[in-house]
Design a protein around this motif. Structure first.
Motif, PDB file in Angstrom:
ATOM      1  N   GLN A  39       0.844  -1.187   0.000  1.00 23.67           N
ATOM      2  CA  GLN A  39       0.000   0.000   0.000  1.00 23.67           C
ATOM      3  C   GLN A  39       0.886   1.245   0.000  1.00 23.67           C
ATOM      4  O   GLN A  39       0.827   2.074   0.895  1.00 23.67           O
ATOM      5  N   THR A  40       1.666   1.364  -1.049  1.00 22.75           N
ATOM      6  CA  THR A  40       2.690   2.412  -1.076  1.00 22.75           C
ATOM      7  C   THR A  40       2.107   3.817  -1.076  1.00 22.75           C
ATOM      8  O   THR A  40       2.690   4.722  -0.485  1.00 22.75           O
ATOM      9  N   SER A  41       0.972   4.035  -1.720  1.00 22.90           N
ATOM     10  CA  SER A  41       0.432   5.401  -1.758  1.00 22.90           C
ATOM     11  C   SER A  41      -0.069   5.846  -0.392  1.00 22.90           C
ATOM     12  O   SER A  41      -0.184   7.033  -0.131  1.00 22.90           O
ATOM     13  N   ARG A  42      -0.334   4.914   0.486  1.00 22.61           N
ATOM     14  CA  ARG A  42      -0.764   5.279   1.835  1.00 22.61           C
ATOM     15  C   ARG A  42       0.420   5.617   2.728  1.00 22.61           C
ATOM     16  O   ARG A  42       0.254   6.014   3.867  1.00 22.61           O
ATOM     17  N   HIS A  43       1.626   5.402   2.219  1.00 22.51           N
ATOM     18  CA  HIS A  43       2.824   5.677   2.998  1.00 22.51           C
ATOM     19  C   HIS A  43       3.703   6.717   2.329  1.00 22.51           C
ATOM     20  O   HIS A  43       4.923   6.640   2.378  1.00 22.51           O
ATOM     21  N   GLY A  44       3.079   7.688   1.664  1.00 22.90           N
ATOM     22  CA  GLY A  44       3.812   8.822   1.158  1.00 22.90           C
ATOM     23  C   GLY A  44       4.382   8.717  -0.238  1.00 22.90           C
ATOM     24  O   GLY A  44       5.045   9.634  -0.705  1.00 22.90           O
ATOM     25  N   GLU A  52      -5.516  -1.216  -5.329  1.00 21.57           N
ATOM     26  CA  GLU A  52      -5.950  -0.587  -4.082  1.00 21.57           C
ATOM     27  C   GLU A  52      -7.464  -0.625  -4.075  1.00 21.57           C
ATOM     28  O   GLU A  52      -8.138   0.346  -4.364  1.00 21.57           O
ATOM     29  N   LYS A  53      -7.957  -1.792  -3.774  1.00 24.15           N
ATOM     30  CA  LYS A  53      -9.387  -2.056  -3.766  1.00 24.15           C
ATOM     31  C   LYS A  53      -9.907  -1.997  -2.330  1.00 24.15           C
ATOM     32  O   LYS A  53      -9.143  -2.085  -1.373  1.00 24.15           O
TER      33      LYS A  53
END
Length: 79
Positions: A39-44, A52-53
């Motif tokens: 979940q890279t977009s949730r970590h900056g 990302e469902k």
């Protein structure tokens, strides 16, 4: 935590002992890894991961809640 857990591995204990006393600590690290890497977009990160469902987010919440519970209740604690 992913960077620190290997350094602390031998100083921590998991309440349910496996064959190796550090099995539970390794399990926690294995649980952390997909949260961080999946979940890279949730970590900056600037770019979203491929998937990302909603079901992935729900699953991530369950894993994160279990990890938080392990540490906050002392199921994972310093020796």
């Amino acid at each position: 935590m992913l960077g620190e857990l290997p350094k602390l591995r031998d100083k921590l204990v998991f309440e349910i002992e496996g064959r190796d006393p550090q099995d539970g600590i390794d399990m926690a690290g294995s649980m952390m890894s997909p949260l961080w890497n999946g979940q890279t977009s949730r970590h900056g990160k600037q770019h979203a991961t491929d998937r990302e469902k909603v079901v992935e987010a729900v699953t991530a919440v369950h894993i994160a809640a279990a990890l938080a519970q392990f540490f906050s209740t002392g199921a994972i604690r310093r020796k």
